[in-house]
Design a protein around this motif. Structure first.
Motif, mmCIF file in Angstrom:
data_model
loop_
_atom_site.group_PDB
_atom_site.id
_atom_site.type_symbol
_atom_site.label_atom_id
_atom_site.label_comp_id
_atom_site.label_asym_id
_atom_site.label_seq_id
_atom_site.Cartn_x
_atom_site.Cartn_y
_atom_site.Cartn_z
ATOM 1 N N VAL A 177 -7.497 2.989 -0.173
ATOM 2 C CA VAL A 177 -7.428 3.983 0.893
ATOM 3 C C VAL A 177 -6.520 5.126 0.443
ATOM 4 C CG1 VAL A 177 -6.684 4.471 3.260
ATOM 5 C CG2 VAL A 177 -7.771 2.281 2.723
ATOM 6 N N SER A 178 -6.993 6.342 0.630
ATOM 7 C CA SER A 178 -6.143 7.520 0.477
ATOM 8 C C SER A 178 -6.371 8.406 1.688
ATOM 9 C CB SER A 178 -6.454 8.286 -0.815
ATOM 10 O OG SER A 178 -7.758 8.826 -0.772
ATOM 11 N N CYS A 179 -5.328 9.128 2.083
ATOM 12 C CA CYS A 179 -5.415 9.952 3.283
ATOM 13 C C CYS A 179 -4.383 11.065 3.192
ATOM 14 C CB CYS A 179 -5.162 9.093 4.535
ATOM 15 S SG CYS A 179 -5.283 10.003 6.104
ATOM 16 N N ASN A 180 -4.676 12.175 3.877
ATOM 17 C CA ASN A 180 -3.743 13.300 3.880
ATOM 18 C C ASN A 180 -2.805 13.278 5.091
ATOM 19 O OD1 ASN A 180 -5.542 13.943 5.892
ATOM 20 N ND2 ASN A 180 -5.883 16.054 5.230
ATOM 21 N N HIS A 181 -2.709 12.138 5.764
ATOM 22 C CA HIS A 181 -1.833 12.023 6.930
ATOM 23 C C HIS A 181 -0.992 10.769 6.782
ATOM 24 C CE1 HIS A 181 -0.386 11.913 11.064
ATOM 25 N NE2 HIS A 181 -0.858 13.135 11.222
ATOM 26 N N GLY A 182 0.321 10.948 6.658
ATOM 27 C CA GLY A 182 1.202 9.832 6.395
ATOM 28 C C GLY A 182 1.288 8.834 7.523
ATOM 29 N N GLU A 183 1.211 9.298 8.772
ATOM 30 C CA GLU A 183 1.300 8.385 9.900
ATOM 31 C C GLU A 183 0.142 7.387 9.888
ATOM 32 O OE1 GLU A 183 2.556 6.352 13.055
ATOM 33 O OE2 GLU A 183 3.703 7.976 12.109
ATOM 34 N N PHE A 184 -1.056 7.850 9.515
ATOM 35 C CA PHE A 184 -2.206 6.946 9.418
ATOM 36 C C PHE A 184 -1.955 5.877 8.362
ATOM 37 C CE2 PHE A 184 -6.123 5.794 7.207
ATOM 38 C CZ PHE A 184 -6.898 5.311 8.250
ATOM 39 N N LEU A 185 -1.432 6.274 7.212
ATOM 40 C CA LEU A 185 -1.168 5.309 6.146
ATOM 41 C C LEU A 185 -0.098 4.312 6.568
ATOM 42 C CD1 LEU A 185 -1.224 7.714 3.069
ATOM 43 C CD2 LEU A 185 -3.021 6.132 3.785
ATOM 44 N N CYS A 186 0.882 4.798 7.292
ATOM 45 C CA CYS A 186 1.924 3.909 7.796
ATOM 46 C C CYS A 186 1.325 2.865 8.739
ATOM 47 C CB CYS A 186 2.996 4.727 8.499
ATOM 48 S SG CYS A 186 4.411 3.764 9.092
ATOM 49 N N GLN A 187 0.424 3.280 9.601
ATOM 50 C CA GLN A 187 -0.227 2.338 10.516
ATOM 51 C C GLN A 187 -1.057 1.316 9.738
ATOM 52 O OE1 GLN A 187 -2.403 4.420 13.577
ATOM 53 N NE2 GLN A 187 -0.679 5.785 14.022
ATOM 54 N N CYS A 188 -1.724 1.783 8.681
ATOM 55 C CA CYS A 188 -2.493 0.851 7.840
ATOM 56 C C CYS A 188 -1.567 -0.185 7.210
ATOM 57 C CB CYS A 188 -3.238 1.614 6.749
ATOM 58 S SG CYS A 188 -4.637 2.583 7.347
ATOM 59 N N ALA A 189 -0.402 0.260 6.757
ATOM 60 C CA ALA A 189 0.542 -0.671 6.148
ATOM 61 C C ALA A 189 1.053 -1.674 7.178
ATOM 62 C CB ALA A 189 1.709 0.100 5.535
ATOM 63 N N VAL A 190 1.341 -1.228 8.399
ATOM 64 C CA VAL A 190 1.787 -2.132 9.452
ATOM 65 C C VAL A 190 0.731 -3.196 9.732
ATOM 66 C CG1 VAL A 190 2.275 -2.267 11.930
ATOM 67 C CG2 VAL A 190 3.359 -0.483 10.538
ATOM 68 N N LEU A 191 -0.535 -2.827 9.628
ATOM 69 C CA LEU A 191 -1.630 -3.768 9.871
ATOM 70 C C LEU A 191 -1.872 -4.712 8.695
ATOM 71 C CD1 LEU A 191 -4.143 -1.345 11.625
ATOM 72 C CD2 LEU A 191 -2.794 -3.174 12.683
ATOM 73 N N GLY A 192 -1.081 -4.545 7.632
ATOM 74 C CA GLY A 192 -1.177 -5.465 6.502
ATOM 75 C C GLY A 192 -2.194 -5.067 5.453
ATOM 76 N N GLN A 193 -2.575 -3.794 5.428
ATOM 77 C CA GLN A 193 -3.631 -3.381 4.510
ATOM 78 C C GLN A 193 -3.128 -3.098 3.098
ATOM 79 O OE1 GLN A 193 -6.197 -0.548 6.291
ATOM 80 N NE2 GLN A 193 -7.604 -0.419 4.554
ATOM 81 N N GLY A 194 -1.820 -2.853 2.931
ATOM 82 C CA GLY A 194 -1.346 -2.585 1.585
ATOM 83 C C GLY A 194 0.082 -2.082 1.577
ATOM 84 N N ILE A 195 0.467 -1.537 0.423
ATOM 85 C CA ILE A 195 1.803 -0.999 0.192
ATOM 86 C C ILE A 195 1.743 0.516 0.297
ATOM 87 C CG2 ILE A 195 3.614 -0.696 -1.560
ATOM 88 C CD1 ILE A 195 2.876 -3.494 -2.587
ATOM 89 N N VAL A 196 2.748 1.082 0.932
ATOM 90 C CA VAL A 196 2.743 2.517 1.174
ATOM 91 C C VAL A 196 4.089 3.108 0.757
ATOM 92 C CG1 VAL A 196 3.624 2.424 3.547
ATOM 93 C CG2 VAL A 196 2.091 4.288 2.873
ATOM 94 N N MET A 197 4.062 4.341 0.288
ATOM 95 C CA MET A 197 5.296 5.087 0.063
ATOM 96 C C MET A 197 5.272 6.287 0.997
ATOM 97 S SD MET A 197 6.917 6.754 -3.398
ATOM 98 C CE MET A 197 5.629 7.993 -3.559
#
Length: 304
Positions: free
Chosen positions: A218-238
């Motif tokens: 997953v790649s995205c231009n919105h950090g909040e979305f990636l953060c939500q994905c990480a909270v759901l257990g989808q991966g590691i985020v910076m």
């Protein structure tokens, strides 16, 4: 001849009735006031004043010229006073461009407090992650996050922006916690697509410039979305702590690889001119720097 000075000398003489009285009001010598009036008459090729030993009297031309010259001078004075007020009293419309994720989380409280202190300043805020042309697009200020490159614009650093690498406890329990950057090849990295190595070197450069190939679904231009994905257990985020601090404090994300955190970035206010800066611009920049401080509130309360 300075026509404005000459007009002002003539009007003052006409209203006060003598060169000496006009000289006192304008803090000039009577000789200089007389010279200004004579030069104005020569320029207009007509006599404006009849001089006697005691007083001066308007000629017919002078009577016609006086109200118009007075109106011109009044308009000039009003214009200059308005510009002076603009410099010394914060008011008017302030147009700001700012990044989306930061603004939706942390800009409303700043603007609310700012307008309580400066009620005569209206704010026109445009949220966009695009790098706007401040001058061409008519913005007073652009808020930008990163490591700024050299440019003709002026930049004021407002606060620090820390980046952390994190994942949910459930994800780490299922896939294990990486202890080195190399071990990230075994994990799913949630990539922020607008971040490049010039903005954030070190860890992100390692993760996205080929040293760890083909990681991340997953790649995205919105950090909040990636953060939500990480909270759901989808991966590691910076992500910057201004996005993920709540999830970290709530235990929904765990900071990992602390020794490999990228160098911090900064939040900047970018504007066009340092000299003769409008007071509304200066007021907002100084207020924002004080509001966020050296350690912003989202880091000050970070528990992990």
């Amino acid at each position: 001849m300075d026509r404005i000075d000459a007009m002002r000398a003539f009007v003052t003489v006409a209203r006060s009735g003598s060169f000496s009285a006009a000289a006192d009001k304008l803090d000039k010598s009577p000789q200089l006031i007389s010279k200004y009036v004579s030069q104005l008459e020569e320029h207009l090729d007509t006599r404006l004043l009849n001089r006697t030993t005691r007083r001066v009297h308007l000629t017919e031309a002078g009577e016609q010229y006086l109200p118009r010259a007075s109106q011109v001078l009044d308009e000039i004075d009003a214009m200059e006073n308005q510009l002076t007020d603009l410099q010394h009293k914060a008011h008017g419309l302030l147009r700001i461009s700012a990044p989306v994720a930061f603004s939706t989380s942390h800009l409303a409280p700043l603007i609310n407090k700012f307008q309580q202190q400066y009620p005569d300043v209206d704010v026109d805020l445009h949220l966009n992650d695009r790098k706007v042309d401040i001058v061409e697009e008519g913005f007073d200020i652009a808020l930008r996050i990163g490591h700024l490159k050299s440019s003709s614009m002026i930049a004021k650093r407002l606060t620090i922006i820390k980046l952390v690498i994190c994942a949910s406890p459930d994800y780490l329990a299922l896939h294990g916690e990486p202890t080195t950057l190399e071990s990230l090849t075994q994990h799913n990295y949630l990539r922020y697509s607008l971040l490049d190595s010039s903005n954030s070197p070190d860890a992100h450069h390692y993760l996205t410039q080929g040293q760890v190939p083909d990681i991340g679904k997953v790649s995205c231009n919105h950090g909040e979305f990636l953060c939500q994905c990480a909270v759901l257990g989808q991966g590691i985020v910076m992500q910057p702590t201004f996005i993920c601090h709540d999830a970290i404090n709530a235990g929904k994300l765990k900071v990992i690889l602390r020794d490999n955190e990228p160098a911090p970035m900064h939040l900047y206010a970018v504007y066009a001119h340092r000299q003769l800066m409008a007071s509304k611009v200066r007021a907002f920049i100084n207020f924002a720097a004080d509001f966020y401080g050296d350690t912003p509130y989202w880091d000050d309360c970070l528990t992990a």
